[in-house]
Design a protein around this motif. Structure first.
Motif, PDB file in Angstrom:
ATOM      1  N   GLY B  19      13.646  36.934-117.785  1.00  0.00           N
ATOM      2  CA  GLY B  19      14.193  36.781-119.139  1.00  0.00           C
ATOM      3  C   GLY B  19      13.182  37.009-120.222  1.00  0.00           C
ATOM      4  N   ARG B  27      14.200  30.676-125.696  1.00  0.00           N
ATOM      5  CA  ARG B  27      14.641  30.212-124.376  1.00  0.00           C
ATOM      6  C   ARG B  27      14.374  28.712-124.221  1.00  0.00           C
ATOM      7  NH1 ARG B  27      13.620  31.980-118.773  1.00  0.00           N
ATOM      8  NH2 ARG B  27      14.757  30.417-117.572  1.00  0.00           N
ATOM      9  N   GLU B  30      16.689  26.465-126.104  1.00  0.00           N
ATOM     10  CA  GLU B  30      17.974  26.262-125.419  1.00  0.00           C
ATOM     11  C   GLU B  30      17.826  25.289-124.259  1.00  0.00           C
ATOM     12  OE1 GLU B  30      19.189  30.177-124.397  1.00  0.00           O
ATOM     13  OE2 GLU B  30      19.542  30.708-126.504  1.00  0.00           O
ATOM     14  N   ASP B  31      16.726  25.457-123.531  1.00  0.00           N
ATOM     15  CA  ASP B  31      16.457  24.525-122.419  1.00  0.00           C
ATOM     16  C   ASP B  31      16.428  23.087-122.931  1.00  0.00           C
ATOM     17  OD1 ASP B  31      16.184  26.748-120.858  1.00  0.00           O
ATOM     18  OD2 ASP B  31      13.991  26.631-120.668  1.00  0.00           O
ATOM     19  N   ARG B  34      19.796  21.524-123.737  1.00  0.00           N
ATOM     20  CA  ARG B  34      20.487  21.065-122.520  1.00  0.00           C
ATOM     21  C   ARG B  34      19.897  19.742-122.047  1.00  0.00           C
ATOM     22  NH1 ARG B  34      19.847  26.191-120.799  1.00  0.00           N
ATOM     23  NH2 ARG B  34      18.312  25.678-119.214  1.00  0.00           N
ATOM     24  N   ASP B 232      15.577  20.595-114.612  1.00  0.00           N
ATOM     25  CA  ASP B 232      16.611  21.611-114.870  1.00  0.00           C
ATOM     26  C   ASP B 232      16.140  22.922-114.237  1.00  0.00           C
ATOM     27  OD1 ASP B 232      18.245  23.548-115.857  1.00  0.00           O
ATOM     28  OD2 ASP B 232      17.966  23.058-117.984  1.00  0.00           O
ATOM     29  N   HIS B 233      16.807  23.335-113.159  1.00  0.00           N
ATOM     30  CA  HIS B 233      16.314  24.488-112.397  1.00  0.00           C
ATOM     31  C   HIS B 233      16.364  25.789-113.188  1.00  0.00           C
ATOM     32  CE1 HIS B 233      16.081  21.745-109.183  1.00  0.00           C
ATOM     33  NE2 HIS B 233      17.391  21.575-109.084  1.00  0.00           N
ATOM     34  N   ASP B 234      17.195  25.823-114.213  1.00  0.00           N
ATOM     35  CA  ASP B 234      17.302  27.049-115.001  1.00  0.00           C
ATOM     36  C   ASP B 234      16.303  27.109-116.146  1.00  0.00           C
ATOM     37  OD1 ASP B 234      19.436  27.821-113.416  1.00  0.00           O
ATOM     38  OD2 ASP B 234      20.858  26.652-114.638  1.00  0.00           O
ATOM     39  N   SER B 235      15.547  26.037-116.333  1.00  0.00           N
ATOM     40  CA  SER B 235      14.626  26.049-117.475  1.00  0.00           C
ATOM     41  C   SER B 235      13.418  26.944-117.187  1.00  0.00           C
ATOM     42  CB  SER B 235      14.169  24.626-117.793  1.00  0.00           C
ATOM     43  OG  SER B 235      13.309  24.153-116.785  1.00  0.00           O
ATOM     44  N   GLN B 239      10.699  27.366-113.715  1.00  0.00           N
ATOM     45  CA  GLN B 239      10.352  28.608-113.015  1.00  0.00           C
ATOM     46  C   GLN B 239       8.844  28.848-113.032  1.00  0.00           C
ATOM     47  OE1 GLN B 239      12.772  31.426-115.103  1.00  0.00           O
ATOM     48  NE2 GLN B 239      14.647  30.756-114.083  1.00  0.00           N
TER      49      GLN B 239
END
Lengths: 414, 263
Positions: B19, B27, B30-31, B34, B232-235, B239
């Motif tokens: 990303g 990004r 947004e993280d 959430r 949060d695995h999508d943050s 990663q």
């Protein structure tokens, strides 16, 4: 008044007055004109605190020789030892209180103690010890206070007040006093070991500082306490002990001197263990503080003041002039005073080594440095606290039956 | 062979996480949104610092000083500098050092009054109203991340401006502005907390609650500071801290810092 006592009054009064400026500065500006800060958070005052608490513990343990173990030779100086312990504890508490960022909140340590913290424990141990000291001193003084009621003026009234109505001095009550003294003295021994070993542990448990983080630290604190307390008591006994100049007085001083000498040698042995093991270690970061002590900018404090004036000279004096009470007392004074540098050499070098490379240069400002030299304010405050303690001691010596002369009207009337 | 600037950029882009087309700040923002919707004990705040991108500008340090109104002698996030190599192969490395917010914080246990504590979200906080200023936590921190507020002002003791009496020290009003640490207003007066307290980085917890990234992350010109919720695995941070080139300071001592370095 004896010449030596007069001199101590002079020292106390001059120190008290000069120190007032430091106290004024500390109370009005806070922690601004001081050298400790963010990277070296503890300095002179904490060094003085652990030094004086050690003196108190040492003096108390020597009083325990009288009250718990019944050593006849020291019987006459039991009260003097207890009183020395009370006064030095007072100065120590004053030193650490002044050092707090928010001294008005010290009661919170009682209110919200974290018993996981050695410092949380210290508060309770000191409180217990202080109460025990006062009760023990009162019991030791009671009979003499009753005798002093007959004195004219303030001393008599004070003695009367301090008996709290307990004026019975029959053989029975005296025996009861003695029994209580024995119990308190005995309970006090583990308590004194706990609180001064605890101060050592307070440093010993700090894993971030390799220099402090050894099992030997609490033991060295204890032996150091006995050494410095015993040495100071040798001097105090010489100056204030009963029947000055008598055979018995001299014997007591020499006996205490020998105890102090033995303890000093034990202390040196432990110091050798600490430094030799430390320096053989192959991890340079762990040895950095020791190298600072031995070879750093202030190496003269270790070699000159501690080893020279605090170890070699007193040992030589005790060997060559070991039969003269005056010289032995002087040797004791040297050991006791120079021991302050041992305490400073625990506190400051442990903090003066950056925990991360480049920290001292990364962001600068007051307190964000790894150089530490006490400021005038720090010295004056400490001088004030010690002078206040000295004056309290001298006043106590005058108005309380701390020392009972065998013949004549007593110490205060000499 | 010397590396051109073009090649360097390609290297960084190629190595950058998923990303990369959007600014990492967007990004992370947004993280963060959430994350703050979750209950506090399910947030797991983590900071990642890409040392290859840090240029050593110290903007984060200054942003932190401004955000938290730090007085002289207090710093939460210095940038350590180190010179490496020998001429002509020399370089400099910059290591920003915020509080590590350790999983096993040595500063917490030593506090005699429980003023320093670990929050459910992992942030190690100091309760300014409880702290007695003993500075035991300062000695216990292996990273020197705790500092002492001795009550100084930058302009105290300096000659006054013409509006004040000649020669009298003049403390400017901006020095007395309130800090909003821990979501409270801490007006700066001589005798009031946080003066006399231990102070440390708390990942700008007051900003997080308001949905803002820590001041250091926002201000980082090299986009070297990453922040977010690792649970949060999508943050982005989740990663990043799973990359093989990640390390932590003094990892061997077991404090389990929540600040990671990409090297």
């Amino acid at each position: 008044m004896k010449k030596r006592e007069q001199f101590l009054w002079l020292v106390g009064i001059v120190g008290f007055i000069a120190g007032l400026y430091g106290m004024y500065d500390r109370l009005t500006t806070g922690h601004i004109n001081v050298s400790y800060g963010s990277y070296i958070p503890w300095g002179l005052w904490i060094g003085a605190y652990i030094y004086l608490v050690g003196i108190s513990a040492g003096a108390f343990l020597i009083s325990a020789l009288v009250y718990a173990f019944g050593i006849k030779k020291l019987e006459k100086i039991g009260k003097l030892a207890l009183f020395t312990a009370v006064v030095s504890l007072g100065i120590a508490m004053l030193s650490v209180l002044i050092d707090l960022g928010r001294p008005e909140r010290v009661w919170r340590v009682m209110d919200a103690t974290n018993f996981g913290s050695m410092m949380g424990w210290m508060f309770w141990l000191y409180t217990t010890y202080f109460i025990l000291l006062l009760v023990e001193l009162w019991l030791a003084l009671r009979a003499d206070l009753v005798a002093w009621i007959a004195r004219p003026g303030f001393v008599g009234s004070l003695a009367k007040f301090l008996t709290f109505g307990q004026t019975d001095v029959s053989a029975n009550t005296l025996a009861r006093d003695k029994k209580f003294l024995r119990v308190l003295g005995t309970v006090g021994v583990p308590l004194a070991i706990a609180f001064h070993g605890g101060v050592g542990a307070l440093f010993g448990v700090v894993g971030a500082r390799a220099y402090w983080n050894t099992g030997l630290t609490p033991i060295m604190f204890l032996v150091g306490a006995l050494t410095s307390g015993g040495a100071l008591l040798t001097f105090v006994t010489f100056v204030f002990g009963p029947n000055h100049g008598s055979r018995e007085h001299q014997d007591t001083v020499l006996f205490l001197g020998r105890i102090a000498l033995g303890l000093l040698l034990l202390d040196i042995l432990l110091e050798w263990a600490e430094y030799s093991i430390g320096l053989y270690s192959a991890i340079p970061a762990d040895v950095a503080s020791m190298k600072l002590v031995l070879f750093g900018q202030f190496a003269w404090v270790f070699w000159g003041v501690h080893i020279g004036l605090g170890v070699v000279v007193p040992i030589l004096l005790m060997l060559w002039k070991g039969k003269s009470a005056a010289w032995v007392a002087f040797a004791g004074l040297l050991i006791a005073i120079t021991f302050f540098t041992v305490r400073l050499n625990i506190v400051i070098p442990g903090l003066a080594v950056p925990e991360m490379q480049g920290l001292g240069e990364a962001f600068t400002g007051p307190g964000l440095t790894f150089d530490y030299l006490p400021t005038l304010t720090e010295w004056l405050v400490q001088i004030w606290a010690v002078s206040a303690g000295l004056l309290a001691f001298l006043v106590g010596y005058r108005v309380l039956p701390i020392v009972r002369e065998q013949s004549g009207a007593g110490a205060a009337a000499e | 062979m010397p590396v051109t600037t073009q090649e360097q950029i390609q290297f960084i882009v190629a190595d950058a996480p998923v990303g990369t087309s959007e600014d990492p700040l967007v990004r992370m923002q947004e993280d963060l949104r959430r994350a703050i919707k979750k209950p506090e004990n399910q947030r797991h705040w983590v900071m990642a610092l890409d040392l290859r991108k840090c240029v050593g500008c110290s903007a984060c340090t200054i942003a932190c000083v401004v955000e938290n109104k730090l007085p002289p002698g207090v710093v939460y996030r210095p940038v350590l500098e180190e010179e490496l190599g020998t001429y002509p192969n020399v370089t400099r490395r910059f290591v920003p050092r915020p509080c590590m917010q350790c999983e096993n914080p040595p500063c917490v246990n030593v506090c005699p009054v429980n003023a320093t504590f670990k929050r459910p979200d992992g942030i190690v906080a100091v309760n300014y109203n409880d702290c007695i200023g003993c500075r035991y936590c300062l000695t216990a921190c292996p990273y020197s991340a705790c500092t002492f507020d001795s009550g100084r002002f930058y302009l105290e003791g300096t000659p006054g401006t013409p509006t004040s009496l000649v020669g009298r020290p003049k403390v400017e009003s901006y020095e007395k502005l309130a800090a909003y640490e821990y979501g409270q207003s801490w007006e700066r007066k001589h005798d009031d907390s946080p003066v006399g307290n231990a102070r440390k980085c708390q990942f700008c917890s007051h900003r997080l609650n308001a949905g803002m990234l820590p001041a250091c992350a926002t201000t980082c010109i090299g986009r070297a500071t990453y922040f977010g919720d690792a649970s949060d695995h999508d943050s982005l941070v989740a990663q990043l801290i799973a990359l093989p080139n990640v390390m932590r300071l003094k990892e061997e001592i077991g404090t389990e810092p929540k600040v990671y370095y990409l090297v």
